[in-house]
Design a protein around this motif. Structure first.
Motif, PDB file in Angstrom:
ATOM      1  N   ASN A 104     -22.838 107.296  33.191  1.00 23.58           N
ATOM      2  CA  ASN A 104     -23.000 106.166  34.345  1.00 23.58           C
ATOM      3  C   ASN A 104     -24.302 106.612  35.298  1.00 23.58           C
ATOM      4  O   ASN A 104     -24.985 107.519  35.112  1.00 23.58           O
ATOM      5  N   ASP A 105     -24.814 105.472  35.892  1.00 29.78           N
ATOM      6  CA  ASP A 105     -25.857 105.549  36.655  1.00 29.78           C
ATOM      7  C   ASP A 105     -25.691 105.945  38.195  1.00 29.78           C
ATOM      8  O   ASP A 105     -26.480 105.823  39.054  1.00 29.78           O
ATOM      9  N   HIS A 106     -24.351 105.938  38.486  1.00 29.41           N
ATOM     10  CA  HIS A 106     -23.900 106.331  39.840  1.00 29.41           C
ATOM     11  C   HIS A 106     -22.487 107.175  39.748  1.00 29.41           C
ATOM     12  O   HIS A 106     -22.022 107.204  38.508  1.00 29.41           O
ATOM     13  N   ASP A 107     -22.063 107.777  40.897  1.00 28.63           N
ATOM     14  CA  ASP A 107     -20.816 108.800  40.836  1.00 28.63           C
ATOM     15  C   ASP A 107     -19.744 107.620  40.549  1.00 28.63           C
ATOM     16  O   ASP A 107     -19.713 106.839  41.512  1.00 28.63           O
ATOM     17  N   PRO A 108     -19.025 107.717  39.457  1.00 31.49           N
ATOM     18  CA  PRO A 108     -17.883 106.895  39.312  1.00 31.49           C
ATOM     19  C   PRO A 108     -16.652 107.376  39.840  1.00 31.49           C
ATOM     20  O   PRO A 108     -15.503 107.263  39.452  1.00 31.49           O
ATOM     21  N   LYS A 109     -16.679 107.500  41.284  1.00 30.02           N
ATOM     22  CA  LYS A 109     -15.644 108.219  42.228  1.00 30.02           C
ATOM     23  C   LYS A 109     -14.505 106.833  42.155  1.00 30.02           C
ATOM     24  O   LYS A 109     -13.239 107.171  42.065  1.00 30.02           O
ATOM     25  N   PRO A 110     -14.840 105.584  42.406  1.00 26.35           N
ATOM     26  CA  PRO A 110     -13.872 104.670  42.454  1.00 26.35           C
ATOM     27  C   PRO A 110     -13.116 104.455  41.192  1.00 26.35           C
ATOM     28  O   PRO A 110     -12.010 104.271  41.273  1.00 26.35           O
ATOM     29  N   LEU A 111     -13.746 104.782  40.057  1.00 21.82           N
ATOM     30  CA  LEU A 111     -13.097 104.598  38.799  1.00 21.82           C
ATOM     31  C   LEU A 111     -12.202 105.713  38.683  1.00 21.82           C
ATOM     32  O   LEU A 111     -10.977 105.713  38.317  1.00 21.82           O
ATOM     33  N   TYR A 112     -12.458 107.009  39.267  1.00 22.14           N
ATOM     34  CA  TYR A 112     -11.600 108.043  39.005  1.00 22.14           C
ATOM     35  C   TYR A 112     -10.114 107.838  40.062  1.00 22.14           C
ATOM     36  O   TYR A 112      -9.196 108.068  39.458  1.00 22.14           O
ATOM     37  N   TYR A 113     -10.463 106.958  41.045  1.00 28.10           N
ATOM     38  CA  TYR A 113      -9.119 106.894  41.856  1.00 28.10           C
ATOM     39  C   TYR A 113      -8.307 105.641  41.152  1.00 28.10           C
ATOM     40  O   TYR A 113      -7.132 105.827  41.224  1.00 28.10           O
ATOM     41  N   PHE A 140      -8.111 105.802  38.038  1.00 27.60           N
ATOM     42  CA  PHE A 140      -7.477 106.555  36.762  1.00 27.60           C
ATOM     43  C   PHE A 140      -6.059 107.126  37.531  1.00 27.60           C
ATOM     44  O   PHE A 140      -5.161 107.303  36.993  1.00 27.60           O
ATOM     45  N   ALA A 141      -6.301 107.785  38.768  1.00 28.14           N
ATOM     46  CA  ALA A 141      -5.433 108.542  39.232  1.00 28.14           C
ATOM     47  C   ALA A 141      -4.219 107.785  39.447  1.00 28.14           C
ATOM     48  O   ALA A 141      -3.127 108.288  39.607  1.00 28.14           O
ATOM     49  N   ALA A 142      -4.387 106.404  40.042  1.00 25.12           N
ATOM     50  CA  ALA A 142      -3.485 105.554  40.487  1.00 25.12           C
ATOM     51  C   ALA A 142      -2.764 105.134  39.271  1.00 25.12           C
ATOM     52  O   ALA A 142      -1.541 104.925  39.237  1.00 25.12           O
ATOM     53  N   GLU A 143      -3.583 104.871  38.055  1.00 18.62           N
ATOM     54  CA  GLU A 143      -2.898 104.132  37.063  1.00 18.62           C
ATOM     55  C   GLU A 143      -2.694 104.846  35.827  1.00 18.62           C
ATOM     56  O   GLU A 143      -1.790 104.269  34.776  1.00 18.62           O
ATOM     57  N   ARG A 144      -3.041 106.040  35.617  1.00 15.94           N
ATOM     58  CA  ARG A 144      -2.957 106.973  34.663  1.00 15.94           C
ATOM     59  C   ARG A 144      -2.582 108.357  35.090  1.00 15.94           C
ATOM     60  O   ARG A 144      -2.907 109.346  34.527  1.00 15.94           O
ATOM     61  N   THR A 145      -1.558 108.166  36.049  1.00 13.92           N
ATOM     62  CA  THR A 145      -1.152 109.577  36.724  1.00 13.92           C
ATOM     63  C   THR A 145      -0.840 110.643  35.645  1.00 13.92           C
ATOM     64  O   THR A 145       0.236 110.177  34.997  1.00 13.92           O
ATOM     65  N   GLY A 146      -1.189 111.940  35.586  1.00 20.04           N
ATOM     66  CA  GLY A 146      -0.903 112.988  34.833  1.00 20.04           C
ATOM     67  C   GLY A 146      -1.245 112.800  33.376  1.00 20.04           C
ATOM     68  O   GLY A 146      -0.854 113.637  32.606  1.00 20.04           O
ATOM     69  N   GLU A 147      -2.137 111.732  33.082  1.00 22.43           N
ATOM     70  CA  GLU A 147      -2.393 111.566  31.653  1.00 22.43           C
ATOM     71  C   GLU A 147      -4.123 111.956  31.070  1.00 22.43           C
ATOM     72  O   GLU A 147      -4.260 112.160  30.054  1.00 22.43           O
ATOM     73  N   PHE A 148      -4.608 112.407  32.266  1.00 17.15           N
ATOM     74  CA  PHE A 148      -6.077 112.741  31.971  1.00 17.15           C
ATOM     75  C   PHE A 148      -6.460 113.896  32.825  1.00 17.15           C
ATOM     76  O   PHE A 148      -5.930 114.222  34.041  1.00 17.15           O
ATOM     77  N   MET A 172      -9.423 116.008  47.389  1.00 14.57           N
ATOM     78  CA  MET A 172      -8.182 115.035  48.130  1.00 14.57           C
ATOM     79  C   MET A 172      -7.143 114.780  47.031  1.00 14.57           C
ATOM     80  O   MET A 172      -6.151 114.603  47.312  1.00 14.57           O
ATOM     81  N   MET A 173      -7.710 114.467  45.565  1.00 17.49           N
ATOM     82  CA  MET A 173      -6.628 114.243  44.509  1.00 17.49           C
ATOM     83  C   MET A 173      -5.645 115.348  44.159  1.00 17.49           C
ATOM     84  O   MET A 173      -4.630 115.203  44.001  1.00 17.49           O
ATOM     85  N   ALA A 174      -6.426 116.327  44.432  1.00 15.99           N
ATOM     86  CA  ALA A 174      -5.472 117.644  44.332  1.00 15.99           C
ATOM     87  C   ALA A 174      -4.552 117.746  45.259  1.00 15.99           C
ATOM     88  O   ALA A 174      -3.267 118.068  45.087  1.00 15.99           O
ATOM     89  N   LEU A 175      -5.052 117.414  46.637  1.00 17.90           N
ATOM     90  CA  LEU A 175      -4.070 117.564  47.596  1.00 17.90           C
ATOM     91  C   LEU A 175      -2.930 116.411  47.683  1.00 17.90           C
ATOM     92  O   LEU A 175      -1.596 116.577  47.465  1.00 17.90           O
ATOM     93  N   GLN A 176      -3.253 115.152  46.905  1.00 18.75           N
ATOM     94  CA  GLN A 176      -2.281 114.228  46.919  1.00 18.75           C
ATOM     95  C   GLN A 176      -1.279 114.511  45.903  1.00 18.75           C
ATOM     96  O   GLN A 176      -0.194 114.026  45.820  1.00 18.75           O
ATOM     97  N   ALA A 177      -1.743 115.371  44.570  1.00 17.67           N
ATOM     98  CA  ALA A 177      -0.780 115.782  43.903  1.00 17.67           C
ATOM     99  C   ALA A 177       0.461 116.475  44.313  1.00 17.67           C
ATOM    100  O   ALA A 177       1.553 116.427  43.883  1.00 17.67           O
TER     101      ALA A 177
END
Length: 291
Positions: free
Chosen positions: A40-49, A51-59, A280-285
């Motif tokens: 990508n040409d920018h940090d895909p952090k929104p995409l990470y969120y 993934f975390a919301a919709e593919r939880t535990g899968e990636f 933050m995602m580690a904390l959320q988990a």
């Protein structure tokens, strides 16, 4: 370090409506243990969120290169899907969701600014569910888990408030007001009031958590402030998801939405800082388990 990738997606060459659908389709086609490469040409952090919301535990998400011009991310499938996922369907900014049937399951995804905020809401609500279970245990006589509540305060202050509410207040709400939406006496004023009330509740919970072991009343204060925060934030999120964001999507032009999405990315990079979302995602988990 070289690695064999089952798929490679260069998001730089994809039209915006096709980015998320293409990436999720590539991921959903991976077998457990296989890895895809995202460029990508920018940090895909929104995409990470998302993934975390919709593919939880899968990636498993791992940065290989972090800018300033190119980002490369290794996304490994570590578990099978709990159920069939539909491909992530994009739509033009400001338009409507188009639902497509896939394995008799309908679901729509999008990369619009309001959808990014909704994905963050999902993560916040999961953390609140865990926090509520921890508060119930405390009410039932469990010893105060100071570490857990301090982590909850950190997640809420950093992710829910600084990051999520920051994007709403500094970007979405201001853009809506610039386009003629009322600041006073309407939904935005209510949301801003809720944000301030939430900050007060979290200050109280932070102070009570720090006093565990010193103040006999600390546990009761944690319960009161924590429950007040949850009881405020759940309906707040519902109102944003169901009312305010729909108003934003109807109000803002495709150009506004594109600029807003770009502003979200700059906000995450410049105001939140690199790697904070991973922490933050580690904390959320941890928090959503509530144990």
């Amino acid at each position: 370090m070289s690695e064999n990738y089952a798929a490679t997606v260069d998001a730089r060459v994809l039209p915006i409506p096709q980015k998320h659908p293409t990436i999720f389709r590539a991921f959903d086609e991976l077998a457990v243990g296989e890895t895809m490469l995202l460029v990508n040409d920018h940090d895909p952090k929104p995409l990470y969120y998302t993934f975390a919301a919709e593919r939880t535990g899968e990636f498993e998400w791992r940065y290989l290169e972090s800018g300033p011009e190119v980002w490369q991310v290794s996304i490994r499938r570590v578990a099978a899907a709990a159920g069939q996922h539909a491909p992530s369907e994009g739509h033009s900014c400001g338009g409507h969701h188009e639902h497509h049937e896939h394995h008799a399951h309908q679901h729509a995804h999008a990369g619009s600014p309001t959808q990014i905020l909704k994905d963050e809401h999902t993560l916040i609500l999961q953390a609140l569910d865990g926090l509520e279970r921890k508060l119930a245990a405390l009410e039932a006589g469990a010893a105060p888990d100071r570490t857990y509540f301090e982590k909850a305060v950190k997640f809420i202050r950093t992710f829910a408030d600084e990051c999520h509410h920051g994007k709403e207040e500094d970007l979405l709400f201001k853009t809506m007001v610039d386009r003629g939406f009322p600041l006073q006496g309407g939904p935005i004023a209510v949301m801003l009031s809720d944000h301030e009330a939430g900050r007060a509740y979290i200050r109280e919970m932070a102070e009570a958590s720090a006093a565990v072991g010193q103040d006999p009343a600390a546990a009761g204060k944690i319960v009161r402030s924590g429950r007040a925060y949850i009881q405020m934030l759940r309906p707040h999120i519902d109102k944003e998801n169901m009312i305010l964001y729909a108003m934003a999507d109807n109000l803002l032009s495709p150009q506004d939405q594109t600029k807003l999405g770009e502003a979200f990315e700059r906000f995450e990079t410049e105001k939140i800082g690199a790697d904070v979302h991973e922490e933050m995602m580690a904390l959320q988990a941890e928090l959503k388990v509530g144990a």
